[in-house]
Design a protein around this motif. Structure first.
Motif, PDB file in Angstrom:
ATOM      1  N   LYS A   1     -14.622  68.386  16.599  1.00 38.02           N
ATOM      2  CA  LYS A   1     -15.384  68.038  15.143  1.00 38.02           C
ATOM      3  C   LYS A   1     -14.283  68.375  13.757  1.00 38.02           C
ATOM      4  O   LYS A   1     -13.425  69.126  14.571  1.00 38.02           O
ATOM      5  CB  LYS A   1     -16.466  69.185  15.148  1.00 38.02           C
ATOM      6  N   THR A   2     -14.546  68.508  12.646  1.00 36.31           N
ATOM      7  CA  THR A   2     -14.099  69.015  11.591  1.00 36.31           C
ATOM      8  C   THR A   2     -13.668  70.233  11.607  1.00 36.31           C
ATOM      9  O   THR A   2     -15.221  70.691  11.345  1.00 36.31           O
ATOM     10  CB  THR A   2     -14.200  68.252   9.945  1.00 36.31           C
ATOM     11  N   LEU A   3     -13.219  70.910  11.398  1.00 33.41           N
ATOM     12  CA  LEU A   3     -12.643  72.291  10.633  1.00 33.41           C
ATOM     13  C   LEU A   3     -12.074  72.367   9.439  1.00 33.41           C
ATOM     14  O   LEU A   3     -11.346  72.314   9.035  1.00 33.41           O
ATOM     15  CB  LEU A   3     -12.112  73.141  12.379  1.00 33.41           C
ATOM     16  N   THR A   4     -12.856  72.279   8.560  1.00 36.72           N
ATOM     17  CA  THR A   4     -12.125  72.683   6.900  1.00 36.72           C
ATOM     18  C   THR A   4     -11.815  73.950   6.157  1.00 36.72           C
ATOM     19  O   THR A   4     -12.422  74.772   6.478  1.00 36.72           O
ATOM     20  CB  THR A   4     -13.244  72.641   5.835  1.00 36.72           C
ATOM     21  N   THR A   5     -10.664  73.800   6.367  1.00 39.82           N
ATOM     22  CA  THR A   5     -10.218  75.351   5.965  1.00 39.82           C
ATOM     23  C   THR A   5      -8.630  75.470   4.760  1.00 39.82           C
ATOM     24  O   THR A   5      -9.216  74.006   4.153  1.00 39.82           O
ATOM     25  CB  THR A   5      -9.039  75.834   6.876  1.00 39.82           C
ATOM     26  N   GLN A   6      -8.360  76.498   4.175  1.00 37.50           N
ATOM     27  CA  GLN A   6      -7.451  76.535   2.979  1.00 37.50           C
ATOM     28  C   GLN A   6      -6.874  77.175   2.783  1.00 37.50           C
ATOM     29  O   GLN A   6      -6.995  77.332   4.417  1.00 37.50           O
ATOM     30  CB  GLN A   6      -9.304  76.859   1.783  1.00 37.50           C
ATOM     31  N   GLU A   7      -5.781  77.057   2.257  1.00 40.62           N
ATOM     32  CA  GLU A   7      -4.583  77.696   1.887  1.00 40.62           C
ATOM     33  C   GLU A   7      -4.831  78.564   2.141  1.00 40.62           C
ATOM     34  O   GLU A   7      -4.858  79.671   1.544  1.00 40.62           O
ATOM     35  CB  GLU A   7      -3.453  77.398   0.599  1.00 40.62           C
ATOM     36  N   GLY A   8      -4.025  79.238   2.858  1.00 36.43           N
ATOM     37  CA  GLY A   8      -3.797  80.825   2.418  1.00 36.43           C
ATOM     38  C   GLY A   8      -5.073  81.213   4.543  1.00 36.43           C
ATOM     39  O   GLY A   8      -5.247  82.879   4.778  1.00 36.43           O
ATOM     40  N   ASP A   9      -5.852  80.909   5.003  1.00 37.41           N
ATOM     41  CA  ASP A   9      -6.879  81.275   5.626  1.00 37.41           C
ATOM     42  C   ASP A   9      -6.170  81.340   7.412  1.00 37.41           C
ATOM     43  O   ASP A   9      -5.367  80.121   7.785  1.00 37.41           O
ATOM     44  CB  ASP A   9      -7.628  79.031   5.947  1.00 37.41           C
ATOM     45  N   LEU A  10      -6.807  81.992   7.553  1.00 37.19           N
ATOM     46  CA  LEU A  10      -6.887  82.192   9.297  1.00 37.19           C
ATOM     47  C   LEU A  10      -7.748  82.020  10.136  1.00 37.19           C
ATOM     48  O   LEU A  10      -8.742  82.415   9.619  1.00 37.19           O
ATOM     49  CB  LEU A  10      -6.202  84.341   9.491  1.00 37.19           C
TER      50      LEU A  10
ATOM     51  N   PRO B   1      -9.875  80.577  24.046  1.00 34.67           N
ATOM     52  CA  PRO B   1      -9.171  80.045  25.119  1.00 34.67           C
ATOM     53  C   PRO B   1      -9.679  78.873  25.722  1.00 34.67           C
ATOM     54  O   PRO B   1     -10.709  79.032  25.461  1.00 34.67           O
ATOM     55  CB  PRO B   1      -9.157  81.115  26.578  1.00 34.67           C
ATOM     56  N   GLY B   2      -9.099  77.998  25.549  1.00 36.29           N
ATOM     57  CA  GLY B   2      -9.028  76.424  26.330  1.00 36.29           C
ATOM     58  C   GLY B   2      -9.850  75.411  25.013  1.00 36.29           C
ATOM     59  O   GLY B   2     -10.365  74.797  25.083  1.00 36.29           O
ATOM     60  N   ALA B   3      -9.607  75.579  23.299  1.00 39.24           N
ATOM     61  CA  ALA B   3     -10.095  74.959  22.236  1.00 39.24           C
ATOM     62  C   ALA B   3      -8.433  74.477  21.582  1.00 39.24           C
ATOM     63  O   ALA B   3      -7.408  75.511  22.507  1.00 39.24           O
ATOM     64  CB  ALA B   3     -10.745  76.088  21.500  1.00 39.24           C
ATOM     65  N   SER B   4      -8.652  73.572  21.155  1.00 40.81           N
ATOM     66  CA  SER B   4      -7.291  73.367  20.268  1.00 40.81           C
ATOM     67  C   SER B   4      -7.723  72.830  19.049  1.00 40.81           C
ATOM     68  O   SER B   4      -8.833  72.417  18.546  1.00 40.81           O
ATOM     69  CB  SER B   4      -7.212  71.783  21.151  1.00 40.81           C
ATOM     70  N   LEU B   5      -6.829  73.495  17.819  1.00 39.92           N
ATOM     71  CA  LEU B   5      -6.440  73.027  16.410  1.00 39.92           C
ATOM     72  C   LEU B   5      -5.743  72.453  16.136  1.00 39.92           C
ATOM     73  O   LEU B   5      -4.366  72.652  16.428  1.00 39.92           O
ATOM     74  CB  LEU B   5      -7.211  74.359  16.053  1.00 39.92           C
ATOM     75  N   PHE B   6      -6.126  70.915  15.468  1.00 40.01           N
ATOM     76  CA  PHE B   6      -5.303  70.370  14.838  1.00 40.01           C
ATOM     77  C   PHE B   6      -4.915  69.881  13.465  1.00 40.01           C
ATOM     78  O   PHE B   6      -6.264  69.997  12.859  1.00 40.01           O
ATOM     79  CB  PHE B   6      -4.999  68.948  16.053  1.00 40.01           C
ATOM     80  N   SER B   7      -3.816  69.981  12.850  1.00 41.80           N
ATOM     81  CA  SER B   7      -4.022  70.080  11.074  1.00 41.80           C
ATOM     82  C   SER B   7      -3.783  68.182  11.253  1.00 41.80           C
ATOM     83  O   SER B   7      -3.813  67.307  12.035  1.00 41.80           O
ATOM     84  CB  SER B   7      -2.613  70.498  10.729  1.00 41.80           C
ATOM     85  N   GLU B   8      -4.023  68.058  10.301  1.00 39.67           N
ATOM     86  CA  GLU B   8      -4.339  66.475   9.525  1.00 39.67           C
ATOM     87  C   GLU B   8      -2.530  65.934  10.453  1.00 39.67           C
ATOM     88  O   GLU B   8      -3.107  64.784  10.756  1.00 39.67           O
ATOM     89  CB  GLU B   8      -4.054  65.988   9.161  1.00 39.67           C
ATOM     90  N   THR B   9      -1.882  65.928   9.778  1.00 35.74           N
ATOM     91  CA  THR B   9      -0.273  65.486  10.251  1.00 35.74           C
ATOM     92  C   THR B   9      -0.564  65.682  11.456  1.00 35.74           C
ATOM     93  O   THR B   9      -0.073  64.389  12.126  1.00 35.74           O
ATOM     94  CB  THR B   9       0.742  67.046   9.544  1.00 35.74           C
ATOM     95  N   VAL B  10      -0.578  66.116  12.358  1.00 37.55           N
ATOM     96  CA  VAL B  10      -0.194  66.091  13.725  1.00 37.55           C
ATOM     97  C   VAL B  10      -0.892  65.683  14.127  1.00 37.55           C
ATOM     98  O   VAL B  10      -1.067  64.533  15.259  1.00 37.55           O
ATOM     99  CB  VAL B  10      -0.181  68.077  14.221  1.00 37.55           C
ATOM    100  N   TRP B  11      -2.699  65.603  13.793  1.00 40.95           N
ATOM    101  CA  TRP B  11      -3.947  64.926  14.534  1.00 40.95           C
ATOM    102  C   TRP B  11      -3.156  63.043  14.035  1.00 40.95           C
ATOM    103  O   TRP B  11      -3.414  62.398  14.584  1.00 40.95           O
ATOM    104  CB  TRP B  11      -5.266  65.273  14.098  1.00 40.95           C
ATOM    105  N   SER B  12      -2.888  63.097  12.575  1.00 39.29           N
ATOM    106  CA  SER B  12      -1.782  61.712  13.047  1.00 39.29           C
ATOM    107  C   SER B  12      -1.497  61.106  13.029  1.00 39.29           C
ATOM    108  O   SER B  12      -1.208  59.845  14.361  1.00 39.29           O
ATOM    109  CB  SER B  12      -1.278  61.693  11.138  1.00 39.29           C
ATOM    110  N   THR B  13      -0.425  62.069  13.877  1.00 36.76           N
ATOM    111  CA  THR B  13       0.925  61.776  14.443  1.00 36.76           C
ATOM    112  C   THR B  13       0.561  61.405  15.857  1.00 36.76           C
ATOM    113  O   THR B  13       0.328  60.429  16.459  1.00 36.76           O
ATOM    114  CB  THR B  13       1.371  62.221  14.411  1.00 36.76           C
TER     115      THR B  13
END
Length: 62
Positions: free
Chosen positions: A12-21, A26-38
């Motif tokens: 699913k999509t997780l929306t974040t803003q600059e500065g968010d932590l 464990p067992g989850a993955s989070l990919f930035s738009e740039t990494v996902w595109s690659t």
């Protein structure tokens, strides 16, 4: 910024803003738009990547 979050076989999509932590369990993955595109490019497209990961894309279901 929309990131791709994968956990328990769901994508699913997780929306974040600059500065968010973002903590992920464990067992989850989070990919930035740039990494996902690659990753999509290397897999020959997003559909192929999602199929190879064996996850259900629920971005439109929510």
């Amino acid at each position: 910024m929309d990131n791709i979050y994968i956990f328990s076989g769901l994508l699913k999509t997780l929306t974040t803003q600059e500065g968010d932590l973002t903590g992920i369990p464990p067992g989850a993955s989070l990919f930035s738009e740039t990494v996902w595109s690659t990753l999509c490019s290397e897999a020959g497209g997003e559909a192929g990547l999602i199929a190879s990961l064996g996850v259900d894309d629920i971005r439109e279901a929510i």
